[in-house]
Every structure is written in structure tokens, then in C-alpha cells.
Design a protein around this motif. Sequence first.
Motif, PDB file in Angstrom:
ATOM      1  N   ILE A   1      95.467  12.932  58.522  1.00  0.00           N
ATOM      2  CA  ILE A   1      94.297  13.794  59.327  1.00  0.00           C
ATOM      3  C   ILE A   1      95.126  14.955  58.436  1.00  0.00           C
ATOM      4  O   ILE A   1      93.902  15.817  58.594  1.00  0.00           O
ATOM      5  N   GLY A   2      95.748  14.961  58.742  1.00  0.00           N
ATOM      6  CA  GLY A   2      96.377  16.373  57.540  1.00  0.00           C
ATOM      7  C   GLY A   2      95.735  17.362  56.455  1.00  0.00           C
ATOM      8  O   GLY A   2      95.176  18.543  55.913  1.00  0.00           O
ATOM      9  N   GLU A   3      95.395  15.796  55.457  1.00  0.00           N
ATOM     10  CA  GLU A   3      94.819  15.403  54.238  1.00  0.00           C
ATOM     11  C   GLU A   3      92.777  15.990  54.623  1.00  0.00           C
ATOM     12  O   GLU A   3      92.743  16.713  53.601  1.00  0.00           O
ATOM     13  N   TYR A   4      92.797  15.327  55.848  1.00  0.00           N
ATOM     14  CA  TYR A   4      91.574  15.716  55.912  1.00  0.00           C
ATOM     15  C   TYR A   4      90.666  17.200  56.326  1.00  0.00           C
ATOM     16  O   TYR A   4      90.096  18.134  55.964  1.00  0.00           O
TER      17      TYR A   4
ATOM     18  N   VAL B   1      92.255  20.690  55.747  1.00  0.00           N
ATOM     19  CA  VAL B   1      92.768  21.358  54.533  1.00  0.00           C
ATOM     20  C   VAL B   1      91.114  20.127  53.894  1.00  0.00           C
ATOM     21  O   VAL B   1      90.787  21.874  53.306  1.00  0.00           O
ATOM     22  N   SER B   2      90.682  19.217  53.434  1.00  0.00           N
ATOM     23  CA  SER B   2      90.056  19.094  52.532  1.00  0.00           C
ATOM     24  C   SER B   2      88.535  19.969  53.396  1.00  0.00           C
ATOM     25  O   SER B   2      87.030  20.401  52.147  1.00  0.00           O
ATOM     26  N   GLN B   3      88.608  19.764  54.813  1.00  0.00           N
ATOM     27  CA  GLN B   3      87.584  20.310  55.361  1.00  0.00           C
ATOM     28  C   GLN B   3      87.611  21.475  54.843  1.00  0.00           C
ATOM     29  O   GLN B   3      86.243  22.025  54.754  1.00  0.00           O
ATOM     30  N   TYR B   4      88.830  22.256  55.907  1.00  0.00           N
ATOM     31  CA  TYR B   4      88.662  23.656  55.725  1.00  0.00           C
ATOM     32  C   TYR B   4      88.379  24.370  53.998  1.00  0.00           C
ATOM     33  O   TYR B   4      87.347  25.319  54.072  1.00  0.00           O
ATOM     34  N   ASN B   5      89.115  23.284  52.591  1.00  0.00           N
ATOM     35  CA  ASN B   5      88.401  24.199  51.683  1.00  0.00           C
ATOM     36  C   ASN B   5      87.085  23.811  51.315  1.00  0.00           C
ATOM     37  O   ASN B   5      85.608  25.009  51.184  1.00  0.00           O
ATOM     38  N   TYR B   6      86.161  22.458  52.072  1.00  0.00           N
ATOM     39  CA  TYR B   6      84.607  22.644  52.495  1.00  0.00           C
ATOM     40  C   TYR B   6      83.599  23.435  52.590  1.00  0.00           C
ATOM     41  O   TYR B   6      82.893  23.825  51.884  1.00  0.00           O
ATOM     42  N   ARG B   7      84.389  23.691  53.925  1.00  0.00           N
ATOM     43  CA  ARG B   7      83.067  25.062  54.371  1.00  0.00           C
ATOM     44  C   ARG B   7      83.669  25.939  54.029  1.00  0.00           C
ATOM     45  O   ARG B   7      83.211  26.711  54.000  1.00  0.00           O
ATOM     46  N   SER B   8      84.904  26.833  53.423  1.00  0.00           N
ATOM     47  CA  SER B   8      85.269  28.627  53.375  1.00  0.00           C
ATOM     48  C   SER B   8      85.190  28.066  51.751  1.00  0.00           C
ATOM     49  O   SER B   8      85.353  29.337  51.480  1.00  0.00           O
ATOM     50  N   LYS B   9      84.898  27.642  50.712  1.00  0.00           N
ATOM     51  CA  LYS B   9      85.122  27.240  49.374  1.00  0.00           C
ATOM     52  C   LYS B   9      86.946  27.930  49.414  1.00  0.00           C
ATOM     53  O   LYS B   9      86.520  28.507  48.201  1.00  0.00           O
ATOM     54  N   ALA B  10      87.515  27.660  49.760  1.00  0.00           N
ATOM     55  CA  ALA B  10      88.971  28.197  49.102  1.00  0.00           C
ATOM     56  C   ALA B  10      89.762  26.738  48.623  1.00  0.00           C
ATOM     57  O   ALA B  10      88.805  26.278  48.463  1.00  0.00           O
ATOM     58  N   GLY B  11      90.742  27.333  48.262  1.00  0.00           N
ATOM     59  CA  GLY B  11      90.954  25.920  46.883  1.00  0.00           C
ATOM     60  C   GLY B  11      92.713  25.746  47.150  1.00  0.00           C
ATOM     61  O   GLY B  11      93.588  25.323  47.251  1.00  0.00           O
ATOM     62  N   LEU B  12      93.468  25.736  48.936  1.00  0.00           N
ATOM     63  CA  LEU B  12      94.270  25.227  49.256  1.00  0.00           C
ATOM     64  C   LEU B  12      94.637  24.152  49.176  1.00  0.00           C
ATOM     65  O   LEU B  12      93.997  23.041  49.057  1.00  0.00           O
ATOM     66  N   LYS B  13      95.555  23.813  48.328  1.00  0.00           N
ATOM     67  CA  LYS B  13      96.382  22.190  48.063  1.00  0.00           C
ATOM     68  C   LYS B  13      97.171  21.836  49.195  1.00  0.00           C
ATOM     69  O   LYS B  13      98.313  21.886  49.831  1.00  0.00           O
ATOM     70  N   PHE B  14      96.842  20.683  50.023  1.00  0.00           N
ATOM     71  CA  PHE B  14      97.437  19.488  51.048  1.00  0.00           C
ATOM     72  C   PHE B  14      98.794  19.655  50.481  1.00  0.00           C
ATOM     73  O   PHE B  14      99.054  19.176  49.125  1.00  0.00           O
ATOM     74  N   GLU B  15     100.108  19.652  51.585  1.00  0.00           N
ATOM     75  CA  GLU B  15     101.129  19.688  50.680  1.00  0.00           C
ATOM     76  C   GLU B  15     101.732  18.421  51.919  1.00  0.00           C
ATOM     77  O   GLU B  15     102.441  17.381  51.077  1.00  0.00           O
ATOM     78  N   THR B  16     102.134  18.950  52.993  1.00  0.00           N
ATOM     79  CA  THR B  16     103.101  17.756  54.166  1.00  0.00           C
ATOM     80  C   THR B  16     102.642  18.473  55.420  1.00  0.00           C
ATOM     81  O   THR B  16     101.809  19.669  55.725  1.00  0.00           O
ATOM     82  N   VAL B  17     102.431  17.465  56.536  1.00  0.00           N
ATOM     83  CA  VAL B  17     102.494  17.902  57.674  1.00  0.00           C
ATOM     84  C   VAL B  17     103.694  18.086  58.522  1.00  0.00           C
ATOM     85  O   VAL B  17     104.535  17.371  58.051  1.00  0.00           O
ATOM     86  N   VAL B  18     103.993  19.335  59.127  1.00  0.00           N
ATOM     87  CA  VAL B  18     104.954  19.599  59.591  1.00  0.00           C
ATOM     88  C   VAL B  18     105.712  19.162  60.444  1.00  0.00           C
ATOM     89  O   VAL B  18     106.297  19.423  60.963  1.00  0.00           O
ATOM     90  N   ARG B  19     104.651  19.721  61.973  1.00  0.00           N
ATOM     91  CA  ARG B  19     104.233  19.147  63.182  1.00  0.00           C
ATOM     92  C   ARG B  19     103.055  18.262  63.735  1.00  0.00           C
ATOM     93  O   ARG B  19     102.414  18.808  62.865  1.00  0.00           O
ATOM     94  N   GLY B  20     103.058  17.784  64.691  1.00  0.00           N
ATOM     95  CA  GLY B  20     102.039  17.842  66.036  1.00  0.00           C
ATOM     96  C   GLY B  20     101.784  17.492  66.441  1.00  0.00           C
ATOM     97  O   GLY B  20     102.938  16.435  67.430  1.00  0.00           O
ATOM     98  N   GLU B  21     100.408  17.240  67.661  1.00  0.00           N
ATOM     99  CA  GLU B  21     100.780  16.490  68.414  1.00  0.00           C
ATOM    100  C   GLU B  21      99.243  15.950  69.067  1.00  0.00           C
ATOM    101  O   GLU B  21      98.369  17.027  68.084  1.00  0.00           O
ATOM    102  N   THR B  22      99.219  14.925  69.721  1.00  0.00           N
ATOM    103  CA  THR B  22      98.136  14.528  70.080  1.00  0.00           C
ATOM    104  C   THR B  22      97.124  14.870  71.635  1.00  0.00           C
ATOM    105  O   THR B  22      98.088  14.751  72.225  1.00  0.00           O
ATOM    106  N   GLN B  23      96.047  15.005  71.676  1.00  0.00           N
ATOM    107  CA  GLN B  23      95.611  15.088  73.311  1.00  0.00           C
ATOM    108  C   GLN B  23      94.563  13.649  72.602  1.00  0.00           C
ATOM    109  O   GLN B  23      94.011  13.995  72.198  1.00  0.00           O
ATOM    110  N   VAL B  24      94.541  12.768  74.174  1.00  0.00           N
ATOM    111  CA  VAL B  24      93.321  11.711  74.678  1.00  0.00           C
ATOM    112  C   VAL B  24      92.300  12.586  75.166  1.00  0.00           C
ATOM    113  O   VAL B  24      92.388  13.311  76.295  1.00  0.00           O
ATOM    114  N   VAL B  25      91.363  12.701  74.574  1.00  0.00           N
ATOM    115  CA  VAL B  25      89.613  13.058  75.146  1.00  0.00           C
ATOM    116  C   VAL B  25      88.759  12.002  75.303  1.00  0.00           C
ATOM    117  O   VAL B  25      89.360  10.194  74.893  1.00  0.00           O
TER     118      VAL B  25
END
Length: 122
Positions: free
Chosen positions: A44-47, A49-73
Motif C-alpha cells: 500500500i505504501g509503495e502504491y 508513492v507510485s501514484q503520487y509520482n504518476y499524478r505529479s510527475k515527481a520522482g520519489l523513491k519509496f523507502e519504508t512505511v514508518v507508521r500507519g493506521e486503518t479505518q473501516v469504511v
Amino acid sequence: MNNKIIFLLLLSLVVLLPLYASAAARVGGWSPISDVKDPHVVEIGEYAVSQYNYRSKAGLKFETVVRGETQVVAGTNYRLTVAANDGGGASKNYEAIVWEKPWMKFRNLTSFEPANHGLRFF
């Protein structure tokens, strides 16, 4: 015999009602992800970053997930802090929200911003 049945029903209500109320309070709320190295969470983290890069024409390289939360919707929202590098030095943290419905093979990047700087919605 009737008193025993009534007693058991009341006892079960006393025991089960707090469990039900606790679970109901969590629905819609954010819950911490205990294992940010879980392969699905990393995916999900890699996705994000890749989507952000695609939309913004950026060149970020994913490294790691630092922390996270989930929400049931209607599916699951993932609010992740990811570390990424733009190739120019030290990595920076970004906050991403990804909405996923795995049964439909659906993912959508809802937001992606530098961490602690608010959210920008797409």
C-alpha cells in the motif's frame, strides 16, 4: 428454573454488552497498524508513492512505511506515514491515505502530503 434462565440472560448481557459497545466504537475510527513491515502494508505504501509520482510527475523513491493506521469504511482506508527520497539527499516523511476495496481489486490514493503539513486531496 425461570430464575436461573433470567439470571443467565442478565449475566450474559453484563458480560457481552461492553464487548459489543467497544467494537461498535471502533467502527469508523482509526486503529493503529501493529506491523508496518507486513507485506500488504508495504505494498500500500509503495502504491501511494507510485501514484503520487504518476499524478505529479515527481520522482520519489519509496523507502519504508514508518507508521500507519486503518479505518473501516466501504473497504479500508490506510493512513500511512511513508519515508521516500527524491534522490537529492535525506529521505522525508509523507502522509498518504489510500482507500482499498480488495474484493473489487480497487485502490485509490486520496491524499499525499509532506508529514505534519496538512492534507491535499486529489
